[in-house]
Design a protein around this motif. Structure first.
Motif, PDB file in Angstrom:
ATOM      1  N   ASN A   1      72.582  82.006  78.237  1.00 46.13           N
ATOM      2  CA  ASN A   1      71.812  83.241  78.107  1.00 46.13           C
ATOM      3  C   ASN A   1      72.758  84.278  77.542  1.00 46.13           C
ATOM      4  O   ASN A   1      73.646  84.757  78.245  1.00 46.13           O
ATOM      5  CB  ASN A   1      71.314  83.708  79.476  1.00 46.13           C
ATOM      6  CG  ASN A   1      70.512  82.649  80.180  1.00 46.13           C
ATOM      7  OD1 ASN A   1      69.519  82.161  79.667  1.00 46.13           O
ATOM      8  ND2 ASN A   1      70.963  82.254  81.367  1.00 46.13           N
TER       9      ASN A   1
ATOM     10  N   CYS B   1      73.492  87.938  76.078  1.00 43.10           N
ATOM     11  CA  CYS B   1      72.918  89.279  76.047  1.00 43.10           C
ATOM     12  C   CYS B   1      73.712  90.107  75.053  1.00 43.10           C
ATOM     13  O   CYS B   1      74.825  90.536  75.346  1.00 43.10           O
ATOM     14  CB  CYS B   1      72.968  89.902  77.438  1.00 43.10           C
ATOM     15  SG  CYS B   1      72.240  91.550  77.465  1.00 43.10           S
TER      16      CYS B   1
ATOM     17  N   ASN C   1      71.718  82.065  85.133  1.00 37.29           N
ATOM     18  CA  ASN C   1      70.259  82.068  85.243  1.00 37.29           C
ATOM     19  C   ASN C   1      69.740  83.118  86.218  1.00 37.29           C
ATOM     20  O   ASN C   1      68.711  83.735  85.974  1.00 37.29           O
ATOM     21  CB  ASN C   1      69.757  80.691  85.688  1.00 37.29           C
ATOM     22  CG  ASN C   1      69.748  79.711  84.534  1.00 37.29           C
ATOM     23  OD1 ASN C   1      69.914  80.118  83.378  1.00 37.29           O
ATOM     24  ND2 ASN C   1      69.572  78.442  84.829  1.00 37.29           N
TER      25      ASN C   1
ATOM     26  N   VAL D   1      69.273  86.732  84.979  1.00 37.15           N
ATOM     27  CA  VAL D   1      68.256  86.992  83.968  1.00 37.15           C
ATOM     28  C   VAL D   1      66.900  86.938  84.635  1.00 37.15           C
ATOM     29  O   VAL D   1      66.629  86.060  85.443  1.00 37.15           O
ATOM     30  CB  VAL D   1      68.295  85.914  82.862  1.00 37.15           C
ATOM     31  CG1 VAL D   1      67.240  86.199  81.804  1.00 37.15           C
ATOM     32  CG2 VAL D   1      69.674  85.839  82.239  1.00 37.15           C
TER      33      VAL D   1
ATOM     34  N   GLY E   1      63.351  87.201  80.919  1.00 34.05           N
ATOM     35  CA  GLY E   1      63.961  87.284  79.598  1.00 34.05           C
ATOM     36  C   GLY E   1      64.813  88.515  79.374  1.00 34.05           C
ATOM     37  O   GLY E   1      65.245  88.780  78.260  1.00 34.05           O
TER      38      GLY E   1
ATOM     39  N   SER F   1      68.131  91.076  81.046  1.00 32.54           N
ATOM     40  CA  SER F   1      69.242  91.055  81.979  1.00 32.54           C
ATOM     41  C   SER F   1      68.854  91.846  83.224  1.00 32.54           C
ATOM     42  O   SER F   1      68.218  92.893  83.117  1.00 32.54           O
ATOM     43  CB  SER F   1      70.488  91.666  81.331  1.00 32.54           C
ATOM     44  OG  SER F   1      70.266  93.034  81.041  1.00 32.54           O
TER      45      SER F   1
ATOM     46  N   VAL G   1      67.642  88.971  76.280  1.00 31.65           N
ATOM     47  CA  VAL G   1      68.566  87.853  76.380  1.00 31.65           C
ATOM     48  C   VAL G   1      68.105  86.771  75.420  1.00 31.65           C
ATOM     49  O   VAL G   1      66.905  86.512  75.312  1.00 31.65           O
ATOM     50  CB  VAL G   1      68.573  87.306  77.821  1.00 31.65           C
ATOM     51  CG1 VAL G   1      69.344  86.011  77.911  1.00 31.65           C
ATOM     52  CG2 VAL G   1      69.167  88.339  78.777  1.00 31.65           C
TER      53      VAL G   1
ATOM     54  N   GLN H   1      68.912  82.703  73.707  1.00 31.63           N
ATOM     55  CA  GLN H   1      69.589  81.439  73.944  1.00 31.63           C
ATOM     56  C   GLN H   1      70.572  81.191  72.815  1.00 31.63           C
ATOM     57  O   GLN H   1      70.262  81.435  71.649  1.00 31.63           O
ATOM     58  CB  GLN H   1      68.566  80.301  74.002  1.00 31.63           C
ATOM     59  CG  GLN H   1      67.602  80.425  75.148  1.00 31.63           C
ATOM     60  CD  GLN H   1      68.293  80.322  76.490  1.00 31.63           C
ATOM     61  OE1 GLN H   1      68.906  79.321  76.808  1.00 31.63           O
ATOM     62  NE2 GLN H   1      68.209  81.388  77.277  1.00 31.63           N
TER      63      GLN H   1
ATOM     64  N   THR I   1      62.863  85.000  70.827  1.00 32.57           N
ATOM     65  CA  THR I   1      63.717  85.347  71.962  1.00 32.57           C
ATOM     66  C   THR I   1      63.128  84.701  73.213  1.00 32.57           C
ATOM     67  O   THR I   1      61.962  84.298  73.249  1.00 32.57           O
ATOM     68  CB  THR I   1      63.760  86.859  72.204  1.00 32.57           C
ATOM     69  OG1 THR I   1      62.456  87.282  72.599  1.00 32.57           O
ATOM     70  CG2 THR I   1      64.193  87.609  70.963  1.00 32.57           C
ATOM     71  N   GLU I   2      63.967  84.661  74.208  1.00 34.43           N
ATOM     72  CA  GLU I   2      63.554  84.100  75.488  1.00 34.43           C
ATOM     73  C   GLU I   2      62.330  84.846  76.026  1.00 34.43           C
ATOM     74  O   GLU I   2      61.422  84.268  76.595  1.00 34.43           O
ATOM     75  CB  GLU I   2      64.729  84.204  76.450  1.00 34.43           C
ATOM     76  CG  GLU I   2      64.646  83.364  77.678  1.00 34.43           C
ATOM     77  CD  GLU I   2      64.530  81.882  77.410  1.00 34.43           C
ATOM     78  OE1 GLU I   2      64.351  81.159  78.380  1.00 34.43           O
ATOM     79  OE2 GLU I   2      64.590  81.438  76.243  1.00 34.43           O
TER      80      GLU I   2
END
Length: 923
Positions: free
Chosen positions: A213, A215, A224, A227, A230, A232, A239, A241, A346-347
């Motif tokens: 993750n 940022c 994990n 977060v 998605g 912070s 965040v 990948q 994005t996440e």
RNA sequence: GCUCAGGUGGCGGAAUUGGUAGACGCGCUGGACUCAAAAUCCAGUGUCCCUUAAAGACGUGCGGGUUCGAUUCCCGCCCUGAGUACCA
């Protein structure tokens, strides 16, 4: 003489400091008890009234246990590494150590005023080299060990290399990043660097390219649990990948033990549940599918092998290695396009658009090992690379996600389970694990459970798979691209990492001129001059994450000055582990998992003697703020009182709770508060401006922060302690409302007046009456029961009632009052200490013994006569079993005890109440 | 969506685990003391009916059930909070 809390509190706080009242040492003659608070991160804002809630509760319990004869370890320290100090450093150039030191001093000052019984000689700070030496030391041990699944514990990596040299991977059952197979000859033929690379696959602390993750705004990776949605957790930045070479801890190796260990712990069920979900054990099977016109064996993980006859397609995670292996030339372009699309998301987008189904066909077909049918292989982002094998068999009839995918891409939906009623697959899938198998060849007619076991067995028999347990719990990414953290005791030789010798510890954090990443994108430590070993090898530039320093701090408190070991044998065997741990539930999936992992690892090494660090855990609730509002009429500088606001169009504006009393605004103070309000006009109701209110998070921006210092200044520390407990159940979230504090303040003064009926302190040595003893023992019983069950909120009323009753009786007997002083000491230590000394004792009340209550004083003796109670008459009667109302009436009438009181009266109503007492209403 | 916790006066919250619902505190009302205020003390305070009181009825999110008796146990809903989120 009125109680002077200011003078008294100051006097005894000094006395405790001078006399080292709370200093604790190993004492084998006493049973130990270890009470711990989750140590705070000292933020620049200081403490607000919400912070000490848990500290007060644990302090009450510590003091109580001490009065009960236990040797109580109750330390405090600071989680001193953290992002805010570093952010501040980036903005101002102020060294984070300076900021942190200042904040700690402020915290300490605030904590001291509340009168805690901490042994400050045992204070730890995670940023202190004497402390983080042991964080680094533990990390080196993790590097030097691997996890042996057969023995279920960490073993030295030397055992693994010896095994490789003799037998290769044959017979190795170790936790690893990927399953490797090689012979002894192959191993022995490898060079040093190659061997090191292989070992990295097994080490508990390992360096590896991992999907992390990342940022960008914080310029660092996050674990994990750091977060959420998605973003912070700290800062709320997006965040993404990204693949990076990072240190990780093989927490997943301990998944099963972390899960099983929960059984033994006295934690709340909800907290255990959160950890269970986070660990996410699921029992299933790996099944290998052949691929048409290819040598590739496609391995998938499923928890529903029973549905294998209903598989109508396969799905790969976009990041899966299978994608490249299986994509046919014709589909190459389409797949590449899809992968490109996925990479750009994005996440957060991925998570917020869960309902949107996307995917692409690879062109390949897998062969169902049971039906021999060819089934298409797709790629979709709904399959995660990091879980199972990164590939699944899709059964749209019985899995809602597969169903949505099949609907979108028009793939067949074949039902294989019949639950007795016709299953309607036109709208949704049937996901339940109940029913009989249909359309399923050899398992037709079996119950689902039976079928799962049967297919799992069949798969194993045919050698195309085996039963497998998967965990959701991932390894913890352990590198952070930051300055303000523990440096890794790691240097690099030919690109391979090596651990420093223990004698080089602590490896101290170097000074740097700026706290930003370097121009070339290296972490801040890239700016450090001479950041190399004596031999000139470069040292790791990342630092450790926040949870590194907090994972074993409870051990260090046991033996804080030991320079030879994290914790000495004697101290460890005496204090063992934390008996009572208090802190917020927000650490459920972070600190509380990492700490348990860290401790289990040390347990495997024989460093500590208990596998679990925290025996009993209580999550204190959050104290929320109670905000006040004024209502500005739109487009004016006129403010309308809350009761009249419906007649106007208004804007709601937060107003400082400190200029509002009982929701009535202090208008003059409001005008002075901010220049823009200086000439504000008001529309009042009954001559007052009534504010609106709401319960929100306590924060500066809501103007609802209440500082404990102000409360102590006005009411004293004992009142603050009592009031925080009185507010509600310890574990509940509740708003702070200063309004009610008068009640407990008044109580303390009444309590004081018990000893000070006139102007003089005076107690009588005469024998107490039975009534007085009953009041005392009733209170003692309640207090003891409440403390043992952490129901501190209901203890305060018990003290209040007791005080009122004794005041009414004008009781001044030492034999009654002295035990009460001891009983209240855990709650209100200052006033108790003062009274204790006035009672003629020369030692501290903390050395007293908690008074025992006796049942004989509590026995009700008035029930042989009826007592008038709300117009009812009360009898003690054996309660008729299985009696209707009429029967009870008969029983009452005929009972010899009752006869004399019922003579010539009519029974109007009979009420049975506890303890076989019958209430009879007579006319 | 799933998992967990919870829903009681104007407010915070009690209720000994199936037995007098609303302890205790805040707030409010009235009174005493005071020139007055603060402080302190006393009384009242779930709702409805009623001039008042007595008496009564209704009352623990909603609807059912078990029980002599349910805030408590069971079933089905509604709402709030927390955790988690394509975990196959």
């Amino acid at each position: 003489m009125e109680y002077n809390f200011k003078e008294t509190e100051q006097k005894w706080q000094e006395y405790w400091r001078e006399h080292g009242t709370y200093k604790v040492e190993i004492d084998p003659s006493k049973p130990k008890f270890y009470v711990l608070d989750m140590f705070p991160y000292p933020s620049g804002a200081g403490l607000h009234v919400g912070h000490p809630l848990g500290y007060i509760a644990s302090d009450i319990y510590s003091r109580y246990k001490r009065l009960k004869g236990f040797n109580v370890l109750h330390p405090m320290g600071f989680d001193a590494y953290g992002l805010p100090a570093e952010q501040y450093a980036i903005q101002t150039g102020q060294h984070p150590a300076v900021t942190t030191e200042k904040n700690i001093a402020r915290y300490r000052e605030q904590l001291d005023k509340i009168g805690f019984s901490y042994d400050w000689d045992r204070e730890v700070r995670t940023c202190d080299p004497h402390y983080y030496k042991w964080t680094q030391w533990a990390f080196i041990r993790m590097f030097e060990h691997y996890y042996d699944r057969t023995q279920q514990q960490a073993r030295p990596i030397s055992e693994l290399t010896a095994h490789f040299a003799a037998n290769g991977t044959e017979g190795v059952n170790a936790a690893c990043s990927e399953e490797l197979t090689f012979t002894a000859a192959e191993w022995n033929a490898k060079g040093e660097k190659e061997q090191q690379e292989v070992l990295m696959n097994y080490r508990i602390a390992y360096l590896r390219d991992t999907m992390v993750n990342w940022c960008p705004q914080l310029g660092t990776v996050l674990a994990n649990d750091e977060v959420k949605d998605g973003l912070s957790v700290r800062g709320g930045y997006p965040v993404v990948q990204k693949t990076m070479r990072q240190w990780s801890l093989r927490v997943s190796a301990y998944a099963q033990r972390l899960l099983e260990g929960l059984e033994q712990l006295e934690w709340s069920d909800s907290l255990k549940d959160i950890q269970r979900n986070w660990i996410g054990r699921s029992q299933g099977a790996d099944v290998t599918f052949d691929v048409k016109d290819s040598d590739v064996k496609l391995k998938i993980f499923t928890t529903r092998p029973d549905t294998i006859y209903g598989v109508s397609f396969m799905v790969l995670a976009p990041e899966s290695e299978y994608v490249a292996q299986l994509t046919t030339p014709e589909q190459q372009a389409a797949v590449a396009e899809y992968l490109d699309y996925v990479a750009k998301r994005t996440e957060r987008e991925r998570q917020s658009e869960v309902k949107t189904v996307t995917g692409v066909f690879t062109g390949a077909y897998a062969i169902n090992p049971f039906t021999e049918e060819a089934i298409p292989v797709w790629v979709s982002e709904y399959v995660l690379a990091g879980y199972g094998t990164g590939a699944i068999m899709a059964v749209p009839a019985h899995d809602s996600r597969d169903y949505a995918f099949a609907k979108k891409f028009n793939l067949p939906i074949v039902p294989v389970i019949d639950n007795g009623q016709p299953i309607d697959l036109s709208e949704s899938s049937y996901d339940a694990k109940e029913g009989k198998m249909i359309n399923s060849g050899i398992i037709n007619g079996m119950e689902v459970k039976e079928a799962i076991a049967f297919i799992a067995g069949e798969v194993e028999k045919r050698g195309i798979g085996r039963s497998k347990i998967n965990y959701r719990l991932r390894d913890a990414i352990f590198s952070r691209q930051r300055y303000w953290g523990e440096p890794f005791p790691v240097y690099y030789k030919e690109g391979m990492p090596y651990m420093m010798d223990d004698s080089k510890l602590p490896l101290e954090l170097p000074e740097i001129d700026k706290y930003l990443p370097t121009e070339s994108g290296e972490p801040p430590l890239g700016r450090a001059k001479n950041w190399k070993t004596e031999e000139g090898y470069p040292i790791e530039l990342n630092t450790m994450p926040g949870f590194a320093g907090s994972s074993a701090y409870y051990l260090r408190y046991m033996d804080p000055h030991n320079d030879k070991a994290l914790v000495g044998k004697e101290a460890d065997e005496y204090w063992r582990n934390v008996d009572l741990y208090l802190g917020g539930a927000e650490h459920a999936t972070g600190h509380l998992i990492y700490s348990r992992f860290w401790n289990m690892f040390l347990y495997d090494l024989g460093v500590v003697c208990e596998p679990e660090p925290f025996k009993k855990l209580i999550n204190q609730g959050m104290i929320q703020g109670r905000s006040n509002f004024v209502y500005r009429v739109v487009g004016t500088n006129t403010y309308v009182s809350a009761g009249l606001k419906k007649d106007y169009e208004t804007t709601e504006i937060h107003v400082d709770v400190n200029i509002v009393h009982n929701d009535i605004l202090d208008i003059e103070a409001f005008r002075r508060w901010m220049p823009e309000y200086a000439d504000a006009d008001f529309i009042l109701e009954d001559g007052k401006y009534v504010c609106g209110w709401a319960v929100e998070k306590m924060s500066k921006s809501m103007f609802n922060v209440v500082n404990p210092d102000d409360i102590i200044e006005q009411f004293g520390a004992d009142t603050l302690r009592l009031y925080e407990m009185f507010l509600g159940p310890l574990e509940a979230h509740k708003p702070w409302d200063t309004q009610g504090i008068d009640g407990v303040y008044k109580f303390l003064r009444k309590f004081w007046r018990l000893f000070m009926p006139g102007d003089e302190f005076r107690v009588s040595e005469s024998e107490p009456t039975r009534e007085e003893l009953k009041i005392l023992h009733k209170t003692l019983k309640k207090v003891e029961g409440d403390i043992e069950t952490f129901s501190f909120n209901t203890t305060i009323p018990a003290f209040m009632i007791c005080t009122n009753e004794l005041t009414a009786l004008k009781c001044d007997k030492r034999a009654v009052l002295e035990p009460l002083v001891i009983a209240i000491a855990p709650y209100a230590p200052h006033i108790a200490e003062e009274l204790w000394h006035r009672l003629g004792h020369t030692d501290s009340v903390t050395t007293a013994t908690f008074p025992a209550w006796e049942e004989k004083y509590l026995v009700e003796d008035s029930f042989e006569y009826p007592v008038s109670f709300n117009g009812k008459v009360r009898f003690k009667l054996p309660m008729p079993v299985d009696a209707s109302n009429a029967d009870i009436e008969t029983a009452v009438k005929t009972a010899p005890e009752a006869a004399k009181w019922l003579e010539g009266k009519t029974i109007r109503k009979v009420i049975i109440v506890p303890k076989k007492i019958v209430n009879v209403v007579v006319g």
